[in-house]
Design an enzyme around this catalytic site. Structure first.
Site, PDB file in Angstrom:
ATOM      1  N   MET A  85       0.881  -1.296  -0.120  1.00  0.00           N
ATOM      2  CA  MET A  85      -0.071  -0.183   0.528  1.00  0.00           C
ATOM      3  C   MET A  85       0.869   1.282   0.002  1.00  0.00           C
ATOM      4  O   MET A  85       1.015   2.361   1.163  1.00  0.00           O
ATOM      5  CB  MET A  85      -0.933  -0.222   1.065  1.00  0.00           C
ATOM      6  CG  MET A  85      -1.532  -1.110   1.380  1.00  0.00           C
ATOM      7  SD  MET A  85      -3.088  -1.295   3.076  1.00  0.00           S
ATOM      8  CE  MET A  85      -1.150  -1.232   4.314  1.00  0.00           C
ATOM      9  N   ASP A  86       1.356   1.472  -0.784  1.00  0.00           N
ATOM     10  CA  ASP A  86       2.442   2.749  -1.243  1.00  0.00           C
ATOM     11  C   ASP A  86       2.152   3.412  -2.177  1.00  0.00           C
ATOM     12  O   ASP A  86       0.802   3.698  -2.477  1.00  0.00           O
ATOM     13  CB  ASP A  86       3.358   2.093  -2.207  1.00  0.00           C
ATOM     14  CG  ASP A  86       5.257   3.239  -1.994  1.00  0.00           C
ATOM     15  OD1 ASP A  86       4.797   4.194  -1.341  1.00  0.00           O
ATOM     16  OD2 ASP A  86       5.754   2.915  -2.858  1.00  0.00           O
ATOM     17  N   GLY A  87       2.702   5.265  -1.467  1.00  0.00           N
ATOM     18  CA  GLY A  87       2.065   6.378  -2.166  1.00  0.00           C
ATOM     19  C   GLY A  87       1.420   7.506  -1.187  1.00  0.00           C
ATOM     20  O   GLY A  87       0.839   8.368  -1.660  1.00  0.00           O
ATOM     21  N   ARG A 249       1.740  -3.298  -6.042  1.00  0.00           N
ATOM     22  CA  ARG A 249       2.390  -2.427  -5.165  1.00  0.00           C
ATOM     23  C   ARG A 249       2.084  -1.294  -6.070  1.00  0.00           C
ATOM     24  O   ARG A 249       1.375  -0.646  -7.552  1.00  0.00           O
ATOM     25  CB  ARG A 249       3.805  -2.045  -5.968  1.00  0.00           C
ATOM     26  CG  ARG A 249       4.365  -1.392  -4.684  1.00  0.00           C
ATOM     27  CD  ARG A 249       5.208  -1.546  -5.142  1.00  0.00           C
ATOM     28  NE  ARG A 249       5.846  -0.207  -4.094  1.00  0.00           N
ATOM     29  CZ  ARG A 249       7.422  -0.325  -3.243  1.00  0.00           C
ATOM     30  NH1 ARG A 249       7.774  -1.463  -3.116  1.00  0.00           N
ATOM     31  NH2 ARG A 249       7.261   0.352  -2.297  1.00  0.00           N
ATOM     32  N   THR A 250       1.134  -0.237  -5.019  1.00  0.00           N
ATOM     33  CA  THR A 250       0.502   1.164  -5.817  1.00  0.00           C
ATOM     34  C   THR A 250       1.863   2.082  -5.810  1.00  0.00           C
ATOM     35  O   THR A 250       2.430   1.724  -5.356  1.00  0.00           O
ATOM     36  CB  THR A 250      -0.646   1.409  -4.886  1.00  0.00           C
ATOM     37  OG1 THR A 250       0.271   1.575  -3.677  1.00  0.00           O
ATOM     38  CG2 THR A 250      -1.941   0.142  -5.107  1.00  0.00           C
TER      39      THR A 250
END
Length: 303
Positions: A85-87, A249-250
């Site tokens: 949960m990136d960004g 992967r965001t």
């Protein structure tokens, strides 16, 4: 002929002009070999759409799009999705907000993804929430994140989702440890989607703890060296569920960041530039659609 219905994949360009007697090839519509448009020009705009139904009414020159859930093949649905949960921080900074405003979206967005995944028939979601390396961030940010994760009980205790937490729990604040224990106990009988939250987790950590457990059992005569194999090692890992079929992967980065290192050996990877707070149903379906177009061989050949 008054109308023409097309089944097409995502457009390679956001806007196309279909002129009279123009042929549209696979470069524009993946999956359509040739399309002849016999009438006057039409503008096709399909930015952000996945596989869609395109209805071209040749009398009124009206173009309609209809999203179609049936485009996803139930037989090819991934059973287990791993999610980085990136960004979140970049999302906040892009909007001129404090980084905490981005982090606030983690738990509600994860709940939303679980709800969508349940409807699609996905069985397991493993979400990377806090890594063993995230302690390097500022104390203020770490404290905020760990306190925020106490919301998992309120968010999931009545959702029908079974929640498990993996990672080194002993290093977490006692209030969070109690919340984790309560959440796992409350949801353990739920028959819906299984949500595994990786909290203070790292792939190195998981492999090392599994190795130590096996060595201790061997030293105490509980197993022989000959008993050590992949299946035994799988059982000693904290995840204790089938390995992920798909990793999403965001946020645009293209690395696994010490997540499920053993378990991702034959997982299909999907990277999206969408920041996690903006990641929604259409983004998830697009990732699954991409997954369903791949040919998984697991090291073998099927020519």
């Amino acid at each position: 002929m008054s109308s023409l219905v097309l089944q097409c994949w995502k457009l390679s360009s956001p806007s196309l002009i279909l002129q009279q007697n123009t042929s549209i090839s696979m470069g524009a519509f993946k999956g359509i070999h040739k399309l002849q448009i016999p009438n006057s020009p039409l503008t096709v705009s399909a930015r952000g759409l996945n596989k869609i139904s395109c209805s071209l009414n040749l009398q009124t020159e009206k173009l309609c799009y209809e999203d179609n859930d049936n485009d996803l093949d139930e037989e090819l649905m991934p059973k287990h999705i791993a999610l980085i949960m990136d960004g979140n921080r970049r999302w906040a900074k892009d909007k001129g907000l404090e980084v905490y405003e981005g982090h606030k979206h983690i738990i509600p967005k994860l709940k939303e993804i679980c709800d969508i995944s349940s409807k699609l028939g996905i069985q397991i979601i493993t979400a990377f929430a806090f890594s063993t390396e995230n302690w390097k961030r500022s104390k203020e940010e770490v404290d905020f994140l760990l306190q925020m994760f106490e919301e998992i009980y309120d968010e999931f205790s009545r959702s029908g989702v079974r929640v498990s937490i993996i990672g080194c729990k002993s290093d977490l604040p006692m209030t969070l440890q109690k919340c984790i224990a309560l959440t796992e106990e409350t949801t353990k009988g739920n028959k819906g989607l299984h949500l595994v939250i990786a909290l203070n987790y790292g792939g190195y950590y998981d492999i090392l703890q599994a190795t130590k457990s096996i060595v201790n059992k061997a030293m105490n005569g509980l197993l022989d060296v000959e008993d050590i194999n992949k299946n035994l090692f799988d059982q000693e890992l904290e995840s204790k569920c089938p390995n992920p079929d798909l990793l999403i992967r965001t946020g645009g980065e293209q690395r696994v960041s010490n997540f499920l290192l053993w378990q991702l050996a034959y997982t299909e990877f999907y990277f999206t530039n969408t920041l996690f707070p903006d990641f929604g149903e259409e983004d998830l379906k697009e990732a699954i659609m991409n997954f369903q177009q791949r040919h998984r061989r697991f090291g073998g050949h099927t020519y």
